[in-house]
Design a protein around this motif. Structure first.
Motif, PDB file in Angstrom:
ATOM      1  N   LEU A  49       0.774  -1.244   0.055  1.00 43.05           N
ATOM      2  CA  LEU A  49       0.045   0.057   0.028  1.00 43.05           C
ATOM      3  C   LEU A  49       0.831   1.175   0.151  1.00 43.05           C
ATOM      4  CD1 LEU A  49      -2.914  -1.035   2.394  1.00 43.05           C
ATOM      5  CD2 LEU A  49      -2.959  -0.824   0.018  1.00 43.05           C
ATOM      6  N   ALA A  50       2.076   1.400   0.646  1.00 46.16           N
ATOM      7  CA  ALA A  50       2.793   2.419   0.809  1.00 46.16           C
ATOM      8  C   ALA A  50       3.324   2.465  -0.529  1.00 46.16           C
ATOM      9  CB  ALA A  50       3.861   2.325   1.976  1.00 46.16           C
ATOM     10  N   ALA A  51       3.697   1.503  -1.146  1.00 45.42           N
ATOM     11  CA  ALA A  51       4.463   1.650  -2.427  1.00 45.42           C
ATOM     12  C   ALA A  51       3.621   2.278  -3.710  1.00 45.42           C
ATOM     13  CB  ALA A  51       4.984   0.310  -3.021  1.00 45.42           C
ATOM     14  N   LEU A  52       2.417   2.527  -3.284  1.00 41.06           N
ATOM     15  CA  LEU A  52       1.467   3.109  -4.162  1.00 41.06           C
ATOM     16  C   LEU A  52       1.683   4.546  -4.384  1.00 41.06           C
ATOM     17  CD1 LEU A  52      -1.925   1.004  -3.761  1.00 41.06           C
ATOM     18  CD2 LEU A  52      -0.335   0.935  -5.427  1.00 41.06           C
ATOM     19  N   ARG A  53       2.384   5.159  -3.220  1.00 39.60           N
ATOM     20  CA  ARG A  53       2.421   6.581  -2.962  1.00 39.60           C
ATOM     21  C   ARG A  53       3.878   7.355  -2.765  1.00 39.60           C
ATOM     22  NH1 ARG A  53      -1.767   8.708  -5.655  1.00 39.60           N
ATOM     23  NH2 ARG A  53      -3.609   8.000  -4.908  1.00 39.60           N
ATOM     24  N   LEU A  54       4.632   6.102  -2.246  1.00 39.49           N
ATOM     25  CA  LEU A  54       5.775   6.716  -1.588  1.00 39.49           C
ATOM     26  C   LEU A  54       7.183   6.070  -2.398  1.00 39.49           C
ATOM     27  CD1 LEU A  54       4.887   6.200   2.062  1.00 39.49           C
ATOM     28  CD2 LEU A  54       4.943   8.089   0.895  1.00 39.49           C
ATOM     29  N   LEU A  88      12.578   3.944  -0.822  1.00 41.64           N
ATOM     30  CA  LEU A  88      13.507   3.985   0.649  1.00 41.64           C
ATOM     31  C   LEU A  88      12.186   4.043   1.779  1.00 41.64           C
ATOM     32  CD1 LEU A  88      15.751   3.955   2.501  1.00 41.64           C
ATOM     33  CD2 LEU A  88      15.800   6.444   1.984  1.00 41.64           C
ATOM     34  N   ALA A  89      11.092   4.732   1.516  1.00 44.04           N
ATOM     35  CA  ALA A  89      10.263   5.000   2.626  1.00 44.04           C
ATOM     36  C   ALA A  89       9.412   3.610   2.514  1.00 44.04           C
ATOM     37  CB  ALA A  89       9.189   6.207   2.190  1.00 44.04           C
ATOM     38  N   VAL A  90       9.251   3.159   1.320  1.00 41.42           N
ATOM     39  CA  VAL A  90       8.400   1.750   1.358  1.00 41.42           C
ATOM     40  C   VAL A  90       9.156   0.740   2.355  1.00 41.42           C
ATOM     41  CG1 VAL A  90       7.330  -0.174   0.024  1.00 41.42           C
ATOM     42  CG2 VAL A  90       7.338   2.269  -0.581  1.00 41.42           C
TER      43      VAL A  90
END
Length: 102
Positions: A76-81, A84-86
């Motif tokens: 889910l994080a990879a959809l927007r970030l 490195l943040a993911v």
């Protein structure tokens, strides 16, 4: 007692290290000589995410519920970030879920 190293083993290790280093240098040399545009640029940009996925997917799919849920959070994080943040969010999620007893 004293540890000894078989000379053949030492030579083999050194040669394998040289082979590994040589292939990396050759790759850097080749990439610097090829203009990266269009499809090649897109493919090269996808390499880091593909390698990370190949390394993480087995742990997510064979781990426990914390790893599975952390993998879901990372997707889910990879959809927007950015990548490195993911990674930070995915690893942090697994750590928190494990600490919570999952």
């Amino acid at each position: 007692g004293r540890m000894s190293v078989d000379p053949l083993t030492l030579v083999t290790i050194l040669l394998m290290g040289l082979a590994t280093y040589s292939t990396r240098l050759a790759g850097l040399y080749l990439v610097s000589r090829v203009p990266a545009a269009g499809r090649l640029r897109a493919a090269l940009d996808a390499v880091p995410a593909a390698v990370l996925t190949a390394l993480v997917a087995p742990a997510v799919l064979t781990g426990g519920i914390a790893e599975l849920m952390g993998g879901g959070v990372a997707v889910l994080a990879a959809l927007r970030l950015p990548l490195l943040a993911v990674v930070v969010i995915g690893a942090g999620s697994v750590a928190l879920l494990r600490a919570a007893g999952l």
